[in-house]
Write an enzyme that holds these catalytic residues in place. Structure first.
Site, PDB file in Angstrom:
ATOM      1  N   GLY A  16      75.063  93.285  15.007  1.00 53.61           N
ATOM      2  CA  GLY A  16      74.331  92.086  15.571  1.00 53.61           C
ATOM      3  C   GLY A  16      74.950  90.778  15.179  1.00 53.61           C
ATOM      4  O   GLY A  16      75.533  89.714  16.194  1.00 53.61           O
ATOM      5  N   ASP A  17      75.143  90.844  13.888  1.00 54.83           N
ATOM      6  CA  ASP A  17      75.557  89.532  13.337  1.00 54.83           C
ATOM      7  C   ASP A  17      77.032  89.289  13.715  1.00 54.83           C
ATOM      8  O   ASP A  17      77.375  88.102  14.146  1.00 54.83           O
ATOM      9  CB  ASP A  17      75.639  89.624  11.866  1.00 54.83           C
ATOM     10  N   SER A  18      77.839  90.281  13.638  1.00 51.28           N
ATOM     11  CA  SER A  18      79.507  90.094  13.998  1.00 51.28           C
ATOM     12  C   SER A  18      79.465  89.688  15.653  1.00 51.28           C
ATOM     13  O   SER A  18      80.217  88.922  15.880  1.00 51.28           O
ATOM     14  CB  SER A  18      79.879  91.304  13.942  1.00 51.28           C
ATOM     15  N   THR A  63      78.402  86.179  16.202  1.00 52.79           N
ATOM     16  CA  THR A  63      79.203  85.171  15.430  1.00 52.79           C
ATOM     17  C   THR A  63      80.535  85.185  16.530  1.00 52.79           C
ATOM     18  O   THR A  63      80.812  84.106  16.617  1.00 52.79           O
ATOM     19  CB  THR A  63      79.781  85.715  14.049  1.00 52.79           C
TER      20      THR A  63
END
Length: 133
Positions: free
Chosen positions: A21-23, A26
């Site tokens: 999810g972070d990727s 971002t």
């Protein structure tokens, strides 16, 4: 990712969902930054950092509560209660927990191939951060 692996993640540790999810978040924010007019290259990182920092993600997930489905709220609750082995150096523990929950939600929507809903939540996140500036 195959369905068996995805279901295994949902039934055990949700932190891998935060990882993906972070990727996804971002990349979405970076694409958003590139689409803005008249930005200098040195400003892209600053802008992306602002949208992706734990305190911004924390505010967003709290403001999104009214638009989440019951399943999404459960994913967020479980993500918030996940116990990562590290914390952000520039965030409170509470902000980090909520930011993790936001990233878990994004990872969940991405891996479950709910593309329309994912884009809706990501666009809402940008709008909410813009309003809060």
């Amino acid at each position: 990712m195959d369905e068996k692996t995805f279901k295994s993640l949902l039934n055990t540790n949700l932190l891998p969902l935060a990882f993906i999810g972070d990727s996804v978040h971002t990349l979405f924010v970076r694409e958003y930054a590139l689409a803005l007019p008249n930005k200098k290259i040195e400003n892209y990182h600053t802008l992306a950092s602002y949208y992706c920092k734990a305190s911004s993600q924390s505010k967003v997930i709290q403001l999104l509560q009214d638009v989440l489905t019951e399943d999404e709220k459960e994913i967020v609750r479980r993500g918030r209660n996940a116990k990562p082995k590290h914390t952000a150096k520039n965030a409170t523990g509470a902000d980090y927990s909520y930011a993790t929950a936001f990233e878990v939600l994004i990872g969940y929507l991405y891996l479950s191939k709910q593309t329309e809903r994912l884009n809706e939540i990501l666009n809402l996140s940008i709008s909410l951060i813009e309003k809060g500036k």
